[in-house]
Design a protein around this motif. Sequence first.
Motif, mmCIF file in Angstrom:
data_model
loop_
_atom_site.group_PDB
_atom_site.id
_atom_site.type_symbol
_atom_site.label_atom_id
_atom_site.label_comp_id
_atom_site.label_asym_id
_atom_site.label_seq_id
_atom_site.Cartn_x
_atom_site.Cartn_y
_atom_site.Cartn_z
ATOM 1 N N ARG A 35 7.253 27.443 34.552
ATOM 2 C CA ARG A 35 6.208 27.012 35.494
ATOM 3 C C ARG A 35 6.386 25.552 35.856
ATOM 4 N N LEU A 36 5.992 25.212 37.097
ATOM 5 C CA LEU A 36 6.151 23.846 37.584
ATOM 6 C C LEU A 36 5.313 22.865 36.772
ATOM 7 N N GLU A 37 4.123 23.274 36.322
ATOM 8 C CA GLU A 37 3.277 22.361 35.559
ATOM 9 C C GLU A 37 3.903 21.987 34.213
ATOM 10 N N ASN A 38 4.832 22.817 33.736
ATOM 11 C CA ASN A 38 5.522 22.490 32.488
ATOM 12 C C ASN A 38 6.392 21.241 32.638
ATOM 13 N N VAL A 39 6.846 20.972 33.860
ATOM 14 C CA VAL A 39 7.692 19.803 34.084
ATOM 15 C C VAL A 39 6.892 18.530 33.830
#
Length: 316
Positions: free
Chosen positions: A273-277
């Motif tokens: 997921r992008l929020e993990n970045v």
Amino acid sequence: MVHRTASAILAANSAVMTILKIQQLQKRYGPIKALDRLDLQVEAGQVFGLLGPNGSGKTTTMGIILDVLRSDGGHYEWFGGLPPHRARRRIGALLETPNFYPYLNADDNLAIIAHIKDHSQTDFGELLRIVNLEDRRQSLFRTYSLGMKQRLAIAAALVGNPDVLVLDEPTNGLDPQGIVEVRQTILDIARSGKTILLASHMLDEVEKTCSHVAILQNGRLLAQGPVGAIIHQELTVELACTNRAGLMALLRDLDFVSQVKAEEEYLLCQTARLENVAEINRRAFAAGLVLHHLRARNNSLESEFLALTKANNAAS
């Protein structure tokens, strides 16, 4: 005007039947295995790409299924087992460089193609409209650009209204504008419901044009399926900081990160997921690791292709 991708076009075509089935196809040129027990299946409405570097077996496969080459083993059938002479009348093909009479215009050249195919077609306006050559139909072939010549060759393959188009490297040698024009022509034809089988070594073109793909290397099938299924949906994250070893250790401890590896310039990892970045950045800062490079990118057919071929080379 809204342009749809090949996947969207396929979803709109409801007919489902097997157009081409290849089983255990083999071909040798002396000691070289051009095809090594190849299995493929192409369904109606697909834009199916054979992807691989030069020498991977793409053109050999097309030569065999078009009865230009003889296989050394295996079997293939068109349209559920139609006799070859009947199947060929439902197939239009473009192999190698298009050849037309340079001193004739588009209409006259297509009239010759229709005569060779034993079709009674005499009006080629619709075909030339499909390939965006209608306003150049009276121009001599020798005045055409490479892209226009290739699009006329596609029109020639469409003479007789075949159900299937077989195209070998249709954008090979074209400039960027020509590539875009031929790509759009292929998508327009697919939108009409025809099945298209094309061979290419250009990963970007296959990704933008095809609904399904088979990846070949040294005559072997490495993977096949919908383009979206071949491409892993996780994000690839590039990272760099001065404390490379510390960052590597941190990434390996994060449960939402996988496939951590070091490359020459960056550390790479996968996350869903992008929020993990953003969370990776926060955890790194909290650990005293200041990132001077952080970039997330979607995986591409190119990255999957390189991973598959690298694994195949290691196993050989």
